[in-house]
Write a protein that holds these residues in place. Structure first.
Motif, PDB file in Angstrom:
ATOM      1  N   ILE A  86       0.841  -1.195   0.000  1.00 22.18           N
ATOM      2  CA  ILE A  86       0.000   0.000   0.000  1.00 22.18           C
ATOM      3  C   ILE A  86       0.881   1.251   0.000  1.00 22.18           C
ATOM      4  N   THR A  87       0.316   2.362  -0.451  1.00 19.77           N
ATOM      5  CA  THR A  87       1.029   3.640  -0.458  1.00 19.77           C
ATOM      6  C   THR A  87       0.660   4.420   0.792  1.00 19.77           C
ATOM      7  N   VAL A  88       1.691   4.901   1.498  1.00 22.69           N
ATOM      8  CA  VAL A  88       1.496   5.697   2.709  1.00 22.69           C
ATOM      9  C   VAL A  88       2.149   7.056   2.485  1.00 22.69           C
ATOM     10  N   VAL A  89       1.445   8.136   2.851  1.00 22.82           N
ATOM     11  CA  VAL A  89       2.000   9.487   2.727  1.00 22.82           C
ATOM     12  C   VAL A  89       1.873  10.190   4.075  1.00 22.82           C
ATOM     13  N   GLY A  90       2.796  11.111   4.344  1.00 26.06           N
ATOM     14  CA  GLY A  90       2.745  11.874   5.587  1.00 26.06           C
ATOM     15  C   GLY A  90       4.130  12.270   6.032  1.00 26.06           C
ATOM     16  N   CYS A  91       4.221  12.870   7.211  1.00 27.51           N
ATOM     17  CA  CYS A  91       5.508  13.279   7.770  1.00 27.51           C
ATOM     18  C   CYS A  91       6.140  12.085   8.479  1.00 27.51           C
ATOM     19  N   ILE A  92       7.117  11.442   7.807  1.00 21.84           N
ATOM     20  CA  ILE A  92       7.792  10.260   8.355  1.00 21.84           C
ATOM     21  C   ILE A  92       9.292  10.450   8.098  1.00 21.84           C
TER      22      ILE A  92
ATOM     23  N   VAL B 154       0.958   1.936  11.227  1.00 19.88           N
ATOM     24  CA  VAL B 154       0.447   3.251  10.832  1.00 19.88           C
ATOM     25  C   VAL B 154      -1.078   3.246  10.816  1.00 19.88           C
ATOM     26  N   SER B 155      -1.648   4.321  11.389  1.00 18.76           N
ATOM     27  CA  SER B 155      -3.095   4.537  11.325  1.00 18.76           C
ATOM     28  C   SER B 155      -3.329   5.821  10.546  1.00 18.76           C
ATOM     29  N   GLY B 156      -4.310   5.780   9.657  1.00 18.22           N
ATOM     30  CA  GLY B 156      -4.536   6.955   8.839  1.00 18.22           C
ATOM     31  C   GLY B 156      -5.872   6.936   8.133  1.00 18.22           C
ATOM     32  N   VAL B 157      -6.009   7.881   7.209  1.00 15.12           N
ATOM     33  CA  VAL B 157      -7.248   8.063   6.460  1.00 15.12           C
ATOM     34  C   VAL B 157      -6.992   7.726   4.994  1.00 15.12           C
ATOM     35  N   TRP B 158      -7.836   6.892   4.431  1.00 12.29           N
ATOM     36  CA  TRP B 158      -7.701   6.555   3.014  1.00 12.29           C
ATOM     37  C   TRP B 158      -8.185   7.718   2.151  1.00 12.29           C
ATOM     38  N   GLU B 159      -7.377   8.061   1.150  1.00  9.91           N
ATOM     39  CA  GLU B 159      -7.718   9.114   0.198  1.00  9.91           C
ATOM     40  C   GLU B 159      -7.573   8.568  -1.210  1.00  9.91           C
ATOM     41  N   GLN B 160      -8.322   9.127  -2.113  1.00  9.92           N
ATOM     42  CA  GLN B 160      -8.271   8.685  -3.502  1.00  9.92           C
ATOM     43  C   GLN B 160      -7.541   9.731  -4.331  1.00  9.92           C
TER      44      GLN B 160
ATOM     45  N   PRO C 171      -6.252  11.215  -7.816  1.00 13.37           N
ATOM     46  CA  PRO C 171      -6.782  11.070  -9.183  1.00 13.37           C
ATOM     47  C   PRO C 171      -5.875  10.296 -10.122  1.00 13.37           C
ATOM     48  N   GLN C 172      -4.548  10.338  -9.901  1.00 11.12           N
ATOM     49  CA  GLN C 172      -3.620   9.622 -10.779  1.00 11.12           C
ATOM     50  C   GLN C 172      -3.123   8.298 -10.185  1.00 11.12           C
ATOM     51  N   HIS C 173      -2.941   8.283  -8.863  1.00 13.36           N
ATOM     52  CA  HIS C 173      -2.261   7.137  -8.254  1.00 13.36           C
ATOM     53  C   HIS C 173      -3.172   6.270  -7.400  1.00 13.36           C
ATOM     54  N   GLY C 174      -4.436   6.578  -7.410  1.00 12.04           N
ATOM     55  CA  GLY C 174      -5.378   5.731  -6.696  1.00 12.04           C
ATOM     56  C   GLY C 174      -5.334   5.925  -5.191  1.00 12.04           C
ATOM     57  N   GLY C 175      -5.664   4.859  -4.463  1.00  8.47           N
ATOM     58  CA  GLY C 175      -5.778   4.952  -3.017  1.00  8.47           C
ATOM     59  C   GLY C 175      -4.435   5.116  -2.332  1.00  8.47           C
ATOM     60  N   GLN C 176      -4.397   5.991  -1.333  1.00  5.31           N
ATOM     61  CA  GLN C 176      -3.199   6.154  -0.513  1.00  5.31           C
ATOM     62  C   GLN C 176      -3.628   6.487   0.914  1.00  5.31           C
TER      63      GLN C 176
ATOM     64  N   GLN D 275      -1.930  24.512  -9.867  1.00  4.22           N
ATOM     65  CA  GLN D 275      -1.645  23.147 -10.327  1.00  4.22           C
ATOM     66  C   GLN D 275      -1.444  22.231  -9.129  1.00  4.22           C
ATOM     67  N   ILE D 276      -1.902  21.001  -9.267  1.00  2.00           N
ATOM     68  CA  ILE D 276      -1.641  19.957  -8.279  1.00  2.00           C
ATOM     69  C   ILE D 276      -0.784  18.896  -8.954  1.00  2.00           C
ATOM     70  N   ASP D 277       0.329  18.586  -8.328  1.00  2.00           N
ATOM     71  CA  ASP D 277       1.245  17.585  -8.860  1.00  2.00           C
ATOM     72  C   ASP D 277       0.523  16.249  -9.055  1.00  2.00           C
ATOM     73  N   PRO D 278       0.750  15.577 -10.185  1.00  3.54           N
ATOM     74  CA  PRO D 278       0.087  14.280 -10.417  1.00  3.54           C
ATOM     75  C   PRO D 278       0.301  13.273  -9.292  1.00  3.54           C
ATOM     76  N   ALA D 279       1.461  13.361  -8.625  1.00  2.00           N
ATOM     77  CA  ALA D 279       1.730  12.428  -7.527  1.00  2.00           C
ATOM     78  C   ALA D 279       1.099  12.888  -6.213  1.00  2.00           C
ATOM     79  N   GLY D 280       0.513  14.086  -6.212  1.00  2.00           N
ATOM     80  CA  GLY D 280      -0.118  14.585  -5.000  1.00  2.00           C
ATOM     81  C   GLY D 280       0.869  15.027  -3.942  1.00  2.00           C
ATOM     82  N   GLU D 281       2.131  15.305  -4.351  1.00  2.04           N
ATOM     83  CA  GLU D 281       3.162  15.652  -3.376  1.00  2.04           C
ATOM     84  C   GLU D 281       3.281  17.155  -3.163  1.00  2.04           C
TER      85      GLU D 281
END
Length: 731
Positions: A36-42, A53-59, A61-66, A625-631
């Protein structure tokens, strides 16, 4: 709040990591072989490391669920191959895949313990010198220090980014310092709530009567009330408020703690206007410095009456105007006085007068600088005068180092200006005003312009009102509403509100309309319809030139709800339009956004190549603009472009609707004001007056007529403890 999903597994790979703020995108190998893909301050995470890790699933637009991490526990790898992956990732300076393999082959599962506790044994490995072993060990210990600090903070649900801030401020010994005195976290640099630091301290066995706890409670109460606009607190109120903070604290012990803080100089105690005043030292220094330097400028009066009279006649001829008596007086006094205040409501000719002051000072050969507290106010000042205006922060060359704001321009390197004109002075707080005065050379003329009846500054103090009421600064009140301005119902109603007179809630006025809606749902429905359909379609006003204002953030007609509805109405989903979910908030390309707190580290560029730093509370822009990777997201704030990492979205919110307080210093072609009953502190004349004076061409009030009349009648003003007026009057 959305329910958190929890996963455990090993870090498979790190896709992206920002070394400055710890923002990371990684792949986590969880039970069953799923990645799975995890994003955040790590910060400083590496392959092989174990995460829970506990978190919230987000969708995306390019990379699906993270999974956006909210809570995190980290464990060092124990399996030999995972230890190898961890070390081979470059987590330690001087260790690559080859060296990592030799370390694991030699020490096996004990490799990480050896690195931390017995690094000299690395010399047993061929190719690792004593010097290299020391470098590897120091790098590893540094990483472990940060990890343990993060783990410590995670126990109390504090964000990992706080560990980065603490290490930046306190170095590698940050954890030891926090353990010794957890109340450091409630200081200016970290801003953690006292209740949280108190919980940490109690869990570590600190006494409820410890001097660290009592002193931290006193200083926290002073800092907290700075956020409410107070420069100081009376001693008795400070002790009473701190007792309440500590839930029945002992007044005598708190008195002793306060005395200790005064003795060390952390708190300054002084009699001000018969009040036993207690200041945080930096606020006391700002207030006393501002008074001293202002007195120096006030002493620099120059007799230029003959020259001013001749030049004024030339200016009137060139501009084809005749100044009213008060305007003429103001223009002359700007040339004759060291400091001048110009104040007046809408339609009284402040702009014309400022243009006259600029023209006169220019003809006198003086170097003039124009400034305002916000980017929007500075831009408006530039448009009205035809000269470049800057924010005060930019003018002073603001820097942000080690968690503190400093300015390049001070008495050691003052501004190269003979005259400084500041607009929207009601928004300027004490610390910024003191910094401005420090940067003025002796003899510099200072002209302060604003509307004294608007809401006071967000920051501490009531500077503009204090200067006027002190009686020390020459003040020109523009009271005459000019004939052309009198035609505007916006201006007539604003002055009626200011004078406590009934407001004209009718629809027979050209630029002011009232739509009576006594139900909150009908209010928001009408506001959306106005912005989406009626104003653009019937009156030719584009949606991006309409600003919705409301007294409050919360409630059925507050900014939070209105922004969600207006976003869907004005910037709906569309193919190819990227969006990013941040917790419960959704951001979309094209959204109007606002900075909600000062961030001195944001780097921005302008189209002319100019670089700068700092975005400030109330700055408004849009998502380009929003980066395709959501970063990251590219933001445009009135021509200043900046990249924001996803982690920085906590300091940004949608701005289709904003509170009246946030709209200070700005002017809009059209304002739609949603007026419904809210908190008593917001149902006051100052809020209504400030809302009305934000509209340039069209004002539409939607709401409850009883609530509006109640606001107009309520002239209650929240008292702010400030000593500037008293100091000026007695110096």
């Amino acid at each position: 709040m959305e329910e958190l999903a929890t996963y455990e597994g090993a870090v498979h790979s790190v896709i992206f990591q920002n070394a400055e703020n710890g923002y990371t995108v990684l792949r986590l190998l969880v039970e069953g072989g799923e990645v799975i893909t995890v994003v955040g301050c790590i910060p400083c995470v590496a392959p092989g490391e174990q995460l829970a890790v506990s978190g919230v699933w987000e969708q995306h637009p390019q990379h699906g669920g993270q999974l956006r991490a909210v809570e995190l526990e980290r464990t060092l790898p124990e399996d030999e191959e995972e230890i190898f992956s961890y070390l081979a990732s470059g987590i330690c300076r001087g260790v690559g895949p080859a060296t990592a393999r030799r370390i694991v082959d030699r020490f096996g599962k004990a490799a990480l313990d050896i690195l931390e506790r017995e690094p000299e044994r690395l010399n047993l490995i061929k190719g690792i010198t004593a010097k290299k072993a020391q470098e590897i060990a120091e790098s590893f210990r540094r990483q472990m220090g940060l990890r343990r600090l993060m783990e410590f903070l995670a126990r109390y649900q504090l964000p990992p980014v706080l560990a980065m801030q603490l290490r930046q401020r306190y170095g590698d010994g940050a954890l030891d310092q926090v353990r010794e005195n957890p109340y450091l976290l409630s200081g200016d640099a970290c801003g953690v709530a006292f209740s949280v630091t108190d919980e940490i301290a109690m869990s570590l066995g600190m006494s409820a009567e410890s001097k660290e706890r009592l002193e931290a409670a006193v200083t926290f109460e002073l800092s907290h009330n700075e956020g409410n606009g107070h420069v100081f607190l009376p001693r008795d109120k400070l002790i009473a408020a701190t007792c309440q903070l500590l839930q029945d604290g002992d007044p005598e012990r708190l008195e002793a703690a306060l005395d200790a803080l005064v003795e060390r100089g952390t708190v300054v105690r002084e009699q001000v206007a018969g009040v036993d005043a207690c200041y945080l030292r930096r606020l006391w220094e700002a207030e006393t410095s501002a008074c001293l330097r202002l007195n120096g400028l006030l002493a620099a009066t120059v007799d230029t009456s003959r020259q001013a009279d001749r030049t004024l006649a030339e200016i009137e001829t060139e501009a084809g105007i005749t100044y009213a008596p008060q305007q003429r007086q103001a223009v002359r006094l700007a040339a004759e006085r060291g400091v001048l205040i110009l104040t007046g409501g809408p339609g009284t000719g402040k702009t014309t007068t400022v243009r006259g002051i600029v023209a006169l000072l220019q003809k006198m050969g003086l170097e003039i600088v124009l400034a305002a507290p916000t980017g929007r106010a500075a831009k408006r000042m530039s448009e009205l005068t035809g000269m470049e205006a800057q924010t005060i922060h930019r003018l002073l060359g603001m820097n942000w180092t080690e968690g503190m704001v400093s300015f390049q321009k001070t008495e050691k390197e003052p501004l190269e200006a003979d005259a400084v004109i500041v607009d929207e002075m009601s928004m300027v707080d004490l610390t910024l005003f003191a910094a401005l005065l420090r940067a003025l050379r002796p003899g510099t003329r200072l002209v302060l312009v604003g509307d004294a009846d608007q809401l006071p500054s967000v920051g501490a103090g009531n500077v503009f009102a204090d200067l006027i009421r002190s009686g020390r600064v020459e003040t020109v009140f523009l009271r005459e509403v000019f004939r052309q301005a009198e035609k505007s119902a916006i201006i007539r109603n604003a002055h009626a509100v200011n004078q406590g007179q009934p407001i004209g809630l009718t629809n027979d006025q050209e630029d002011f309309f009232f739509l009576c809606r006594r139900d909150a749902q009908r209010v928001v429905d009408t506001v959306v319809e106005l912005c989406r359909d009626r104003l653009p379609g019937n009156m030719g006003i584009p949606a991006d030139q309409i600003q919705v204002l409301t007294p409050t953030r919360k409630g059925p007609s507050g900014t939070l709800r209105l922004n969600q509805l207006l976003q869907e109405a004005l910037n709906p989903r569309a193919p190819g339009k990227r969006e990013l979910q941040w917790g419960e908030r959704l951001f979309r390309e094209g959204d109007r956004i606002m900075q909600t707190r000062n961030d001195y580290e944001v780097v921005w560029t302008r189209s002319d190549g100019m670089l700068g730093t700092g975005m400030f509370n109330g700055d408004v822009g849009r998502i380009v603009q929003i980066d395709p990777a959501g970063e990251w997201l590219e933001m445009d704030f009135d021509g200043r472009t900046a990249s924001y990492s996803a982690e920085m979205l906590s300091e940004v919110e949608l701005a289709y609707a904003m509170t009246v307080h946030k709209a200070q210093g700005s002017e809009y072609r059209c304002v739609v004001f949603a007026a419904m009953p809210s908190a008593p502190s917001l149902m006051v004349r100052g809020v209504l007056y400030t809302a009305l004076t934000r509209a340039r061409e069209l004002m539409i009030v939607v709401g409850d007529d009883a609530a509006i009349r109640s606001m107009a009648a309520n002239d209650r003003q929240q008292r702010r403890y400030s000593g500037l007026r008293w100091r000026l009057a007695h110096s």
